[in-house]
Design an enzyme around this catalytic site. Sequence first.
Site, mmCIF file in Angstrom:
data_model
loop_
_atom_site.group_PDB
_atom_site.id
_atom_site.type_symbol
_atom_site.label_atom_id
_atom_site.label_comp_id
_atom_site.label_asym_id
_atom_site.label_seq_id
_atom_site.Cartn_x
_atom_site.Cartn_y
_atom_site.Cartn_z
ATOM 1 N N GLY A 217 1.039 -1.328 0.027
ATOM 2 C CA GLY A 217 -0.035 0.036 -0.025
ATOM 3 C C GLY A 217 0.751 1.364 0.083
ATOM 4 C CG ASN A 218 -0.109 4.701 -1.287
ATOM 5 O OD1 ASN A 218 -0.950 5.529 -0.830
ATOM 6 N ND2 ASN A 218 -0.538 4.020 -2.533
ATOM 7 C CG HIS A 219 3.003 6.685 3.739
ATOM 8 N ND1 HIS A 219 2.826 5.834 5.121
ATOM 9 C CD2 HIS A 219 4.203 6.489 3.368
ATOM 10 C CE1 HIS A 219 3.892 5.305 5.448
ATOM 11 N NE2 HIS A 219 4.627 5.682 4.406
#
Length: 419
Positions: A217-219
């Site tokens: 995923g990412n932030h």
Amino acid sequence: MQTITLLKDKRIILAATGSIAVYKAVDLASKLTQVGALVDVIMTDSAQRFVAPITFKAVTGRAVYTDMWQADNSGGLPTHIAHVGLGEGADLMAVVPATANTIAKLATGIADNLLTVTALAARCPLLIAPAMDGGMYEHPATQANIETLLKRGAYLVEPEEGRFASGLIGRGRLPDTQTLIGHIRLLLAQNGALHGNHVVVTAGGTREALDPVRFIGNHSSGKQGYALAQAALDVGAKVTLISTVDLPTPIGAKLDKVDSAESMLEAVLHYALKELHRILIMSAAVADFRPATRSVQKIKKKDDDSAPTLVLERTADILQSVKAARDSTIDRLSPSVVVGFAAESENLLNNARIKLERKGLDLIVANDITATDAGFASDYNRVVILDRDGGREEIERQSKTQISERVIERVADILTQRA
Ligand code: CTP
């Protein structure tokens, strides 16, 4: 609370009737005042049995109107004919909570107290938020009265189901303050700059599954996308929010929950390409790579302590796919405006301009992801908006709400120029 542009200096008549839910209307009056609205409260006699006028006066800092025959409403509007003065120039009249009795009076045009007389004299939109106990809402008489009011153009906030003061369970509970404010915003926005347009916004980071429990995923928090959805609603657009996160959905937006880049692509193509007057805003952080294989079972540790090797493959670029679909349609109009975001850690302007051109965008909103006081997960952002004519607008650190309002304004400007 931050000022809400749409509500700033709007004069709202908050008309409270005799239901226990009137205590919730106090909170509504308070929050509306905090976000910049000018709230004039009218209370019926029954409403005053539950809450004193001074309570509303304390939270709004304005006069509270209770009596049709009172010559001077102690510092209120400068008129001796209160009902006309109240209705004149009002942006909205909200009957919250609305009892079955007041709904019946409004439907038949009975004018026997300040509230009902004001409703007849006022020409602003009328919002009704019913609250009543024990089956009264479902009663055919109440339903028929509501039907009459709806036909006449009134806006209904459906009461919620739940437990009443009596202990009975049913439909008739007043929704919470944020929901009520969401509906008030929708009604005030109905003739806004983007009314008649459909804005499709993507929000949040995609999740690319490795196995049933793990993902890459990412932030991205999705906050910018949700703020964009709200800003579009505030200028009257119909809004579809394609999201990977669980933030509260702005009232009036249609939510389509997705997770991976692939499911987001499918949703974007579905919503953004099927009708005219569509605007696509891709604020989601879409994964560029995903695991080349997805294990059906959870990947287990090996006895020899070795770790698995991750093989990645490219995902489809959603904006490029939209461009390809757009270029292949005859009128090339759907969607009519496409906005991208660019998250950059170096060469902000150059990289953003390249993306704008490559992806066939009308606008790109570029931000430097190395900033520590703005961007990912923050409520603030610092951006540069580039357009396809070579224009560049720098926006200093501002709330994501303010930035969203500016982006939506730019979209509306593009539509006006093309009209
Ligand atoms: N985007 C997209 N599909 C992808 C990746 C990104 O539609 N598979 C969109 C984003 O939603 C954003 C814009 O493209 O509006 C730019 O995204 P960004 O991550 O900044 O750029 P990339 O195209 O991924 O390029 P790079 O990774 O080289 O910076």
